[in-house]
Every structure is written in C-alpha cells, then in structure tokens.
Design a protein around this motif. Sequence first.
Motif, PDB file in Angstrom:
ATOM      1  N   ASP A  10       1.436  -1.179   0.110  1.00 13.39           N
ATOM      2  CA  ASP A  10      -0.260  -0.114   0.094  1.00 13.39           C
ATOM      3  C   ASP A  10       0.591   1.660   0.060  1.00 13.39           C
ATOM      4  OD1 ASP A  10       0.740   0.679   2.594  1.00 13.39           O
ATOM      5  OD2 ASP A  10      -0.344  -0.770   2.943  1.00 13.39           O
ATOM      6  N   ALA A  11       0.058   2.263  -0.085  1.00 14.32           N
ATOM      7  CA  ALA A  11       0.958   3.595  -0.325  1.00 14.32           C
ATOM      8  C   ALA A  11       1.637   4.379   1.067  1.00 14.32           C
ATOM      9  CB  ALA A  11      -0.129   4.703  -0.622  1.00 14.32           C
ATOM     10  N   ASP A  12       1.322   3.269   2.038  1.00 12.20           N
ATOM     11  CA  ASP A  12       2.749   3.756   2.765  1.00 12.20           C
ATOM     12  C   ASP A  12       3.845   2.936   3.184  1.00 12.20           C
ATOM     13  OD1 ASP A  12       0.362   5.914   4.049  1.00 12.20           O
ATOM     14  OD2 ASP A  12      -0.939   4.655   5.057  1.00 12.20           O
ATOM     15  N   ARG A  13       3.027   1.643   2.674  1.00 12.20           N
ATOM     16  CA  ARG A  13       4.835   0.687   3.432  1.00 12.20           C
ATOM     17  C   ARG A  13       5.576   0.980   2.291  1.00 12.20           C
ATOM     18  NH1 ARG A  13       1.939   1.631   6.965  1.00 12.20           N
ATOM     19  NH2 ARG A  13       1.156  -0.248   8.413  1.00 12.20           N
ATOM     20  N   ALA A  14       4.867   1.527   1.195  1.00 15.53           N
ATOM     21  CA  ALA A  14       5.622   1.642  -0.572  1.00 15.53           C
ATOM     22  C   ALA A  14       7.681   1.681  -0.058  1.00 15.53           C
ATOM     23  CB  ALA A  14       4.976   2.437  -1.164  1.00 15.53           C
ATOM     24  N   PRO A  15       7.909   2.654   0.271  1.00 14.02           N
ATOM     25  CA  PRO A  15       9.500   2.883   0.742  1.00 14.02           C
ATOM     26  C   PRO A  15       9.674   1.882   1.434  1.00 14.02           C
ATOM     27  CG  PRO A  15       7.641   5.038   0.985  1.00 14.02           C
ATOM     28  CD  PRO A  15       6.422   3.781   0.869  1.00 14.02           C
ATOM     29  N   TRP A  16       9.061   0.912   2.431  1.00 10.64           N
ATOM     30  CA  TRP A  16       9.696   0.214   2.747  1.00 10.64           C
ATOM     31  C   TRP A  16       9.856  -1.222   2.018  1.00 10.64           C
ATOM     32  CZ3 TRP A  16       6.094  -0.809   7.810  1.00 10.64           C
ATOM     33  CH2 TRP A  16       5.846  -0.031   8.121  1.00 10.64           C
ATOM     34  N   LEU A  17       9.508  -0.974  -0.029  1.00  5.86           N
ATOM     35  CA  LEU A  17      10.569  -1.843   0.240  1.00  5.86           C
ATOM     36  C   LEU A  17      12.165  -2.649  -0.170  1.00  5.86           C
ATOM     37  CD1 LEU A  17       9.506  -4.452  -2.196  1.00  5.86           C
ATOM     38  CD2 LEU A  17      10.154  -2.465  -4.249  1.00  5.86           C
ATOM     39  N   GLY A  18      11.488  -4.179   0.335  1.00  4.65           N
ATOM     40  CA  GLY A  18      13.164  -4.549   0.374  1.00  4.65           C
ATOM     41  C   GLY A  18      13.307  -5.119   1.665  1.00  4.65           C
ATOM     42  N   ALA A  19      12.760  -4.070   2.822  1.00  2.58           N
ATOM     43  CA  ALA A  19      13.422  -4.436   4.087  1.00  2.58           C
ATOM     44  C   ALA A  19      12.815  -5.128   4.733  1.00  2.58           C
ATOM     45  CB  ALA A  19      13.020  -2.904   4.741  1.00  2.58           C
ATOM     46  N   PHE A  20      12.815  -5.524   6.101  1.00  4.74           N
ATOM     47  CA  PHE A  20      12.606  -6.805   5.981  1.00  4.74           C
ATOM     48  C   PHE A  20      11.166  -6.838   7.498  1.00  4.74           C
ATOM     49  CE2 PHE A  20      15.938  -8.178   4.195  1.00  4.74           C
ATOM     50  CZ  PHE A  20      16.400  -9.210   3.940  1.00  4.74           C
ATOM     51  N   ARG A  21      10.483  -7.374   7.676  1.00  7.02           N
ATOM     52  CA  ARG A  21       9.382  -7.227   8.836  1.00  7.02           C
ATOM     53  C   ARG A  21       9.749  -7.660   9.866  1.00  7.02           C
ATOM     54  NH1 ARG A  21       6.861  -9.106   4.547  1.00  7.02           N
ATOM     55  NH2 ARG A  21       4.841  -8.086   3.597  1.00  7.02           N
ATOM     56  N   ILE A  22       9.373  -7.697  11.262  1.00  6.68           N
ATOM     57  CA  ILE A  22       9.358  -8.580  12.195  1.00  6.68           C
ATOM     58  C   ILE A  22       9.117  -9.627  12.344  1.00  6.68           C
ATOM     59  CG2 ILE A  22       9.061  -8.252  15.439  1.00  6.68           C
ATOM     60  CD1 ILE A  22       9.358  -5.939  14.874  1.00  6.68           C
ATOM     61  N   SER A  23       7.845 -10.614  12.264  1.00  4.40           N
ATOM     62  CA  SER A  23       7.465 -11.492  12.054  1.00  4.40           C
ATOM     63  C   SER A  23       6.667 -11.272  10.849  1.00  4.40           C
ATOM     64  CB  SER A  23       7.118 -11.907  13.231  1.00  4.40           C
ATOM     65  OG  SER A  23       5.626 -12.598  13.103  1.00  4.40           O
ATOM     66  N   PRO A  24       6.401 -13.362  10.146  1.00  8.06           N
ATOM     67  CA  PRO A  24       6.013 -13.288   9.011  1.00  8.06           C
ATOM     68  C   PRO A  24       4.515 -12.766   9.540  1.00  8.06           C
ATOM     69  CG  PRO A  24       7.294 -14.630   9.406  1.00  8.06           C
ATOM     70  CD  PRO A  24       8.135 -14.402  10.467  1.00  8.06           C
ATOM     71  N   LYS A  25       4.427 -12.705  10.923  1.00  6.70           N
ATOM     72  CA  LYS A  25       2.333 -12.595  11.188  1.00  6.70           C
ATOM     73  C   LYS A  25       1.915 -11.251  11.959  1.00  6.70           C
ATOM     74  CE  LYS A  25       2.231 -17.257  13.004  1.00  6.70           C
ATOM     75  NZ  LYS A  25       2.082 -18.399  13.893  1.00  6.70           N
ATOM     76  N   VAL A  31      19.994 -14.170  -4.211  1.00  4.91           N
ATOM     77  CA  VAL A  31      20.846 -13.421  -4.598  1.00  4.91           C
ATOM     78  C   VAL A  31      19.322 -12.293  -4.159  1.00  4.91           C
ATOM     79  CG1 VAL A  31      21.813 -12.537  -6.286  1.00  4.91           C
ATOM     80  CG2 VAL A  31      22.889 -14.425  -5.524  1.00  4.91           C
ATOM     81  N   ALA A  32      18.271 -12.329  -5.490  1.00  7.86           N
ATOM     82  CA  ALA A  32      17.004 -12.057  -5.273  1.00  7.86           C
ATOM     83  C   ALA A  32      17.049 -10.779  -4.473  1.00  7.86           C
ATOM     84  CB  ALA A  32      15.922 -12.465  -6.083  1.00  7.86           C
ATOM     85  N   SER A  33      16.942 -11.487  -3.393  1.00  4.95           N
ATOM     86  CA  SER A  33      16.312 -11.222  -2.146  1.00  4.95           C
ATOM     87  C   SER A  33      17.609 -10.127  -1.223  1.00  4.95           C
ATOM     88  CB  SER A  33      16.386 -11.991  -0.557  1.00  4.95           C
ATOM     89  OG  SER A  33      15.829 -11.169   0.620  1.00  4.95           O
ATOM     90  N   VAL A  34      18.887 -10.643  -1.335  1.00  2.00           N
ATOM     91  CA  VAL A  34      20.040  -9.213  -1.430  1.00  2.00           C
ATOM     92  C   VAL A  34      19.905  -7.693  -2.344  1.00  2.00           C
ATOM     93  CG1 VAL A  34      22.408  -9.248  -0.677  1.00  2.00           C
ATOM     94  CG2 VAL A  34      21.563 -11.046  -0.376  1.00  2.00           C
ATOM     95  N   GLU A  35      19.727  -8.445  -3.692  1.00  2.00           N
ATOM     96  CA  GLU A  35      19.049  -7.064  -4.068  1.00  2.00           C
ATOM     97  C   GLU A  35      18.005  -6.480  -4.162  1.00  2.00           C
ATOM     98  OE1 GLU A  35      19.599  -9.482  -7.840  1.00  2.00           O
ATOM     99  OE2 GLU A  35      21.679  -8.818  -7.895  1.00  2.00           O
ATOM    100  N   LEU A  36      17.235  -6.737  -3.434  1.00  2.00           N
ATOM    101  CA  LEU A  36      16.000  -5.724  -3.050  1.00  2.00           C
ATOM    102  C   LEU A  36      16.168  -5.672  -1.988  1.00  2.00           C
ATOM    103  CD1 LEU A  36      12.833  -5.872  -3.614  1.00  2.00           C
ATOM    104  CD2 LEU A  36      12.342  -7.642  -2.906  1.00  2.00           C
ATOM    105  N   SER A  37      17.185  -5.301  -0.845  1.00  2.00           N
ATOM    106  CA  SER A  37      17.570  -5.161   0.225  1.00  2.00           C
ATOM    107  C   SER A  37      17.942  -3.194  -0.324  1.00  2.00           C
ATOM    108  CB  SER A  37      17.803  -6.081   1.500  1.00  2.00           C
ATOM    109  OG  SER A  37      18.807  -6.377   0.809  1.00  2.00           O
ATOM    110  N   PHE A  38      19.161  -3.785  -1.333  1.00  2.00           N
ATOM    111  CA  PHE A  38      19.638  -3.117  -1.784  1.00  2.00           C
ATOM    112  C   PHE A  38      18.643  -1.433  -1.601  1.00  2.00           C
ATOM    113  CE2 PHE A  38      23.343  -5.241  -2.916  1.00  2.00           C
ATOM    114  CZ  PHE A  38      23.950  -6.051  -1.834  1.00  2.00           C
ATOM    115  N   GLN A  39      17.842  -1.828  -2.681  1.00  2.00           N
ATOM    116  CA  GLN A  39      16.483  -0.831  -2.928  1.00  2.00           C
ATOM    117  C   GLN A  39      16.093  -0.192  -2.151  1.00  2.00           C
ATOM    118  OE1 GLN A  39      13.748  -1.551  -5.488  1.00  2.00           O
ATOM    119  NE2 GLN A  39      12.347  -0.112  -4.615  1.00  2.00           N
ATOM    120  N   PHE A  40      15.942  -1.133  -0.516  1.00  2.00           N
ATOM    121  CA  PHE A  40      15.375   0.503   1.132  1.00  2.00           C
ATOM    122  C   PHE A  40      16.608   1.167   1.733  1.00  2.00           C
ATOM    123  CE2 PHE A  40      15.631   0.001   5.726  1.00  2.00           C
ATOM    124  CZ  PHE A  40      14.580   0.755   5.621  1.00  2.00           C
TER     125      PHE A  40
END
Length: 208
Positions: free
Chosen positions: A103-118, A159-168
């Motif tokens: 969603d718009a509020d979370r879009a800048p968080w793309l590539g970061a990691f949640r605390i928990s899957p839940k 590798v894809a996950s690492v590259e996505l984290s670089f975006q954040f």
Amino acid sequence: SLNPASPAVTATTIDQQIRSAQAILALMKSYARSPQKWKSTLAKQWLSLSEKAWETRQDREVTSWEIIACGEAFLQTKEKVFADVIYRRSDWLCKLQYEMPLDADRAPWLGAFRISPKEPALKAVEPTSGDCGLCAQALVKASRVAEEQDDQARLTKYVASVELSFQFLRAIQFSQAFTNHFADWYRRLLLGGFRRRLSAGRLTLMDH
C-alpha cells in the motif's frame, strides 16, 4: 554461555543468543587459520541447542546472526548439518521481506524486513537500516553456501532478496542527491551514512 535455550524468552536471552552466535562465528573464523576438531564439535553442540530455541521462537536478529555463524561453519568444514540449518532459516528470513504489491504507506519499505511473518499490517513497525543490513548480510552468507552446494534455486532466491534489500538501503542512505541542500563542509560528514529510519533525519555513529 553458548546455551541459547531457555524456558522464558526475554530480551536478555535474545542478547545471549546473539552473543552465542557471534562467539561461534569468531570460533569458526579461527578454524580457518587453525583447524582443530574441538572447534567444529563445539559449533555442532551449539547448533543443536540453538535449533531447540529456534523451534520455540523465531527472532529476526538472532536468526540473521545464526545464519552468518552457520555459514562460516559450513564454508570451513563443509558439513551438511550447517547448510541444512542455513537453508531453513534463510527461507524463513526471505518471508519477512516487503515485496510488491504494497500500500502507499508501506511502498517506501520495499526490500526491508518485517519483524515476523505474522506482523499485522496495521501494527507494522517501521524498518531500520541496521535490521535490513543485517538480514542482507545473512542472505549473502547463505548465497555463498548455496553456490558452494550448487543449489541454483536457492542461490537465485537469496541473491534476489539481497538485491531487493539494496533498494531500501539506497533509499535510506545519505547520498549526494539527498544532501544537496546542506553546506559542502557538512555534506561531507553525512555522505555514505545511513539514517536509522526513513522518517528520521539524524545520523549517529550507530547508523554507519
């Protein structure tokens, strides 16, 4: 103590789990210079205890440090038991990553990691540069293990996950473009550093 298992999970025990993983990491670094059987034996004993604790409760920071420690242990010993744990925990870590659509509020968080899957969407905690960087470091280590074992599917995934984290991380870093409004002398002090959060403008020594 290298025993991370505890009936009560508290901030203290989580700190102990992190320090235990860091101790094993240092031990296996020393194994590269002086390979002695007792070192790998101790690492496997720690692994057995950490597995019991992980089955009880998964923590993002603990998991990241344990992946890094197990990765070093595998790269030094080539023992499959370490790779198996790395894959299980790295697959779990990948599930924490913010991916599209957001969603718009979370879009800048793309590539970061949640605390928990839940983690509930309405109570999501704003990610930090330190947390994202640690998760990325763990997945880099997992990628090296997957490459060593010729596990192409996991290698591609990590590798894809690492590259996505670089975006954040790029978004949260003090870059040239982000600091143009500062005086030259002050901009030089900021360049390359990372804000703790996207909503934070200050830079501290802990944020580098």
